[in-house]
Motif scaffolding. Structure first.
Motif, PDB file in Angstrom:
ATOM      1  N   GLU A 115       7.477   1.733  12.414  1.00 24.00           N
ATOM      2  CA  GLU A 115       8.501   1.928  11.379  1.00 24.00           C
ATOM      3  C   GLU A 115       8.253   1.019  10.185  1.00 24.00           C
ATOM      4  O   GLU A 115       8.506   1.408   9.042  1.00 24.00           O
ATOM      5  CB  GLU A 115       9.895   1.683  11.959  1.00 24.00           C
ATOM      6  CG  GLU A 115      10.344   2.724  12.949  1.00 24.00           C
ATOM      7  CD  GLU A 115      10.501   4.104  12.341  1.00 24.00           C
ATOM      8  OE1 GLU A 115      10.889   4.212  11.164  1.00 24.00           O
ATOM      9  OE2 GLU A 115      10.228   5.085  13.056  1.00 24.00           O
ATOM     10  N   GLN A 116       7.756  -0.188  10.428  1.00 22.98           N
ATOM     11  CA  GLN A 116       7.440  -1.101   9.336  1.00 22.98           C
ATOM     12  C   GLN A 116       6.293  -0.538   8.488  1.00 22.98           C
ATOM     13  O   GLN A 116       6.345  -0.579   7.251  1.00 22.98           O
ATOM     14  CB  GLN A 116       7.063  -2.467   9.883  1.00 22.98           C
ATOM     15  CG  GLN A 116       6.734  -3.478   8.806  1.00 22.98           C
ATOM     16  CD  GLN A 116       6.262  -4.802   9.368  1.00 22.98           C
ATOM     17  OE1 GLN A 116       5.935  -4.906  10.546  1.00 22.98           O
ATOM     18  NE2 GLN A 116       6.222  -5.815   8.534  1.00 22.98           N
ATOM     19  N   LYS A 117       5.278   0.018   9.135  1.00 28.81           N
ATOM     20  CA  LYS A 117       4.174   0.637   8.387  1.00 28.81           C
ATOM     21  C   LYS A 117       4.674   1.813   7.569  1.00 28.81           C
ATOM     22  O   LYS A 117       4.278   1.996   6.408  1.00 28.81           O
ATOM     23  CB  LYS A 117       3.086   1.115   9.353  1.00 28.81           C
ATOM     24  CG  LYS A 117       2.248   0.029   9.932  1.00 28.81           C
ATOM     25  CD  LYS A 117       1.198   0.627  10.852  1.00 28.81           C
ATOM     26  CE  LYS A 117       0.391  -0.436  11.546  1.00 28.81           C
ATOM     27  NZ  LYS A 117      -0.594   0.145  12.473  1.00 28.81           N
ATOM     28  N   ALA A 118       5.550   2.635   8.158  1.00 27.47           N
ATOM     29  CA  ALA A 118       6.078   3.798   7.439  1.00 27.47           C
ATOM     30  C   ALA A 118       6.925   3.362   6.247  1.00 27.47           C
ATOM     31  O   ALA A 118       6.913   4.022   5.204  1.00 27.47           O
ATOM     32  CB  ALA A 118       6.893   4.672   8.385  1.00 27.47           C
ATOM     33  N   SER A 119       7.641   2.265   6.371  1.00 29.68           N
ATOM     34  CA  SER A 119       8.431   1.755   5.249  1.00 29.68           C
ATOM     35  C   SER A 119       7.529   1.321   4.095  1.00 29.68           C
ATOM     36  O   SER A 119       7.836   1.579   2.925  1.00 29.68           O
ATOM     37  CB  SER A 119       9.299   0.578   5.692  1.00 29.68           C
ATOM     38  OG  SER A 119      10.266   1.003   6.600  1.00 29.68           O
ATOM     39  N   LYS A 120       6.420   0.687   4.403  1.00 31.22           N
ATOM     40  CA  LYS A 120       5.472   0.295   3.360  1.00 31.22           C
ATOM     41  C   LYS A 120       4.864   1.520   2.688  1.00 31.22           C
ATOM     42  O   LYS A 120       4.681   1.551   1.471  1.00 31.22           O
ATOM     43  CB  LYS A 120       4.365  -0.586   3.947  1.00 31.22           C
ATOM     44  CG  LYS A 120       4.810  -1.973   4.308  1.00 31.22           C
ATOM     45  CD  LYS A 120       3.676  -2.794   4.871  1.00 31.22           C
ATOM     46  CE  LYS A 120       4.148  -4.170   5.266  1.00 31.22           C
ATOM     47  NZ  LYS A 120       3.060  -4.972   5.854  1.00 31.22           N
ATOM     48  N   GLU A 121       4.544   2.548   3.489  1.00 30.57           N
ATOM     49  CA  GLU A 121       3.990   3.772   2.933  1.00 30.57           C
ATOM     50  C   GLU A 121       5.015   4.474   2.040  1.00 30.57           C
ATOM     51  O   GLU A 121       4.670   5.010   0.988  1.00 30.57           O
ATOM     52  CB  GLU A 121       3.549   4.701   4.061  1.00 30.57           C
ATOM     53  CG  GLU A 121       2.391   4.147   4.863  1.00 30.57           C
ATOM     54  CD  GLU A 121       2.244   4.771   6.228  1.00 30.57           C
ATOM     55  OE1 GLU A 121       3.087   5.621   6.599  1.00 30.57           O
ATOM     56  OE2 GLU A 121       1.289   4.412   6.927  1.00 30.57           O
ATOM     57  N   LEU A 122       6.275   4.472   2.442  1.00 32.80           N
ATOM     58  CA  LEU A 122       7.328   5.092   1.645  1.00 32.80           C
ATOM     59  C   LEU A 122       7.535   4.339   0.335  1.00 32.80           C
ATOM     60  O   LEU A 122       7.718   4.951  -0.717  1.00 32.80           O
ATOM     61  CB  LEU A 122       8.631   5.154   2.438  1.00 32.80           C
ATOM     62  CG  LEU A 122       9.807   5.854   1.775  1.00 32.80           C
ATOM     63  CD1 LEU A 122       9.462   7.303   1.461  1.00 32.80           C
ATOM     64  CD2 LEU A 122      11.030   5.781   2.654  1.00 32.80           C
ATOM     65  N   LEU A 123       7.483   3.023   0.370  1.00 34.02           N
ATOM     66  CA  LEU A 123       7.599   2.227  -0.851  1.00 34.02           C
ATOM     67  C   LEU A 123       6.446   2.532  -1.808  1.00 34.02           C
ATOM     68  O   LEU A 123       6.655   2.678  -3.014  1.00 34.02           O
ATOM     69  CB  LEU A 123       7.636   0.738  -0.516  1.00 34.02           C
ATOM     70  CG  LEU A 123       7.770  -0.213  -1.692  1.00 34.02           C
ATOM     71  CD1 LEU A 123       9.110  -0.003  -2.395  1.00 34.02           C
ATOM     72  CD2 LEU A 123       7.652  -1.650  -1.217  1.00 34.02           C
ATOM     73  N   TYR A 124       5.241   2.665  -1.278  1.00 30.03           N
ATOM     74  CA  TYR A 124       4.087   3.020  -2.101  1.00 30.03           C
ATOM     75  C   TYR A 124       4.287   4.399  -2.734  1.00 30.03           C
ATOM     76  O   TYR A 124       4.037   4.593  -3.921  1.00 30.03           O
ATOM     77  CB  TYR A 124       2.807   2.995  -1.261  1.00 30.03           C
ATOM     78  CG  TYR A 124       1.622   3.586  -1.955  1.00 30.03           C
ATOM     79  CD1 TYR A 124       0.965   2.895  -2.969  1.00 30.03           C
ATOM     80  CD2 TYR A 124       1.148   4.849  -1.623  1.00 30.03           C
ATOM     81  CE1 TYR A 124      -0.123   3.437  -3.631  1.00 30.03           C
ATOM     82  CE2 TYR A 124       0.063   5.404  -2.275  1.00 30.03           C
ATOM     83  CZ  TYR A 124      -0.568   4.691  -3.268  1.00 30.03           C
ATOM     84  OH  TYR A 124      -1.634   5.236  -3.918  1.00 30.03           O
ATOM     85  N   ALA A 125       4.772   5.354  -1.942  1.00 31.44           N
ATOM     86  CA  ALA A 125       4.980   6.715  -2.444  1.00 31.44           C
ATOM     87  C   ALA A 125       6.055   6.735  -3.524  1.00 31.44           C
ATOM     88  O   ALA A 125       5.910   7.426  -4.542  1.00 31.44           O
ATOM     89  CB  ALA A 125       5.367   7.641  -1.292  1.00 31.44           C
TER      90      ALA A 125
END
Length: 110
Positions: A37-47
């Motif tokens: 979930e932490q990785k997905a949050s970083k990916e969402l912030l990048y997007a």
């Protein structure tokens, strides 16, 4: 018991190891999910950052928003322009996160 109480019995050591392994086997799946979930949050912030930059460039007239795809860190991103509800154009980005969920985020272009 023995009169010489200077150490642990083998049974006590085995029970300690059993207790520690039981606690670890219960906690490790939760730690794994939290990491994903932490990785997905970083990916969402990048997007979200990318879609905001594209919307800003489009509203300033610097760049006409087009469809484009790229990969970063093993994640495939798709940036698309679509007509929104209020007849203004939205720039949306879609990707599948590292937690195997699909994310879509949009920004309006004025």
């Amino acid at each position: 018991m023995l009169r010489n109480n200077k150490g642990y019995l083998l049974l006590e050591a085995m029970l300690g190891v059993l207790l520690i392994s039981a606690v670890c086997s219960i906690c490790l799946p939760f730690i794994y999910v939290a990491n994903q979930e932490q990785k997905a949050s970083k990916e969402l912030l990048y997007a979200m950052t990318e879609v905001d930059l594209a919307a800003a460039k489009n509203s300033e007239g610097q760049e006409e928003a087009t469809e484009k795809e790229w990969s970063q860190g093993g994640i495939r991103y798709e940036l698309k322009t679509r007509k929104g509800v209020t007849d203004e154009y939205e720039i949306c980005i879609t990707f599948n996160g590292s937690n195997h969920k699909e994310y879509t985020t949009c920004a309006s272009s004025y």
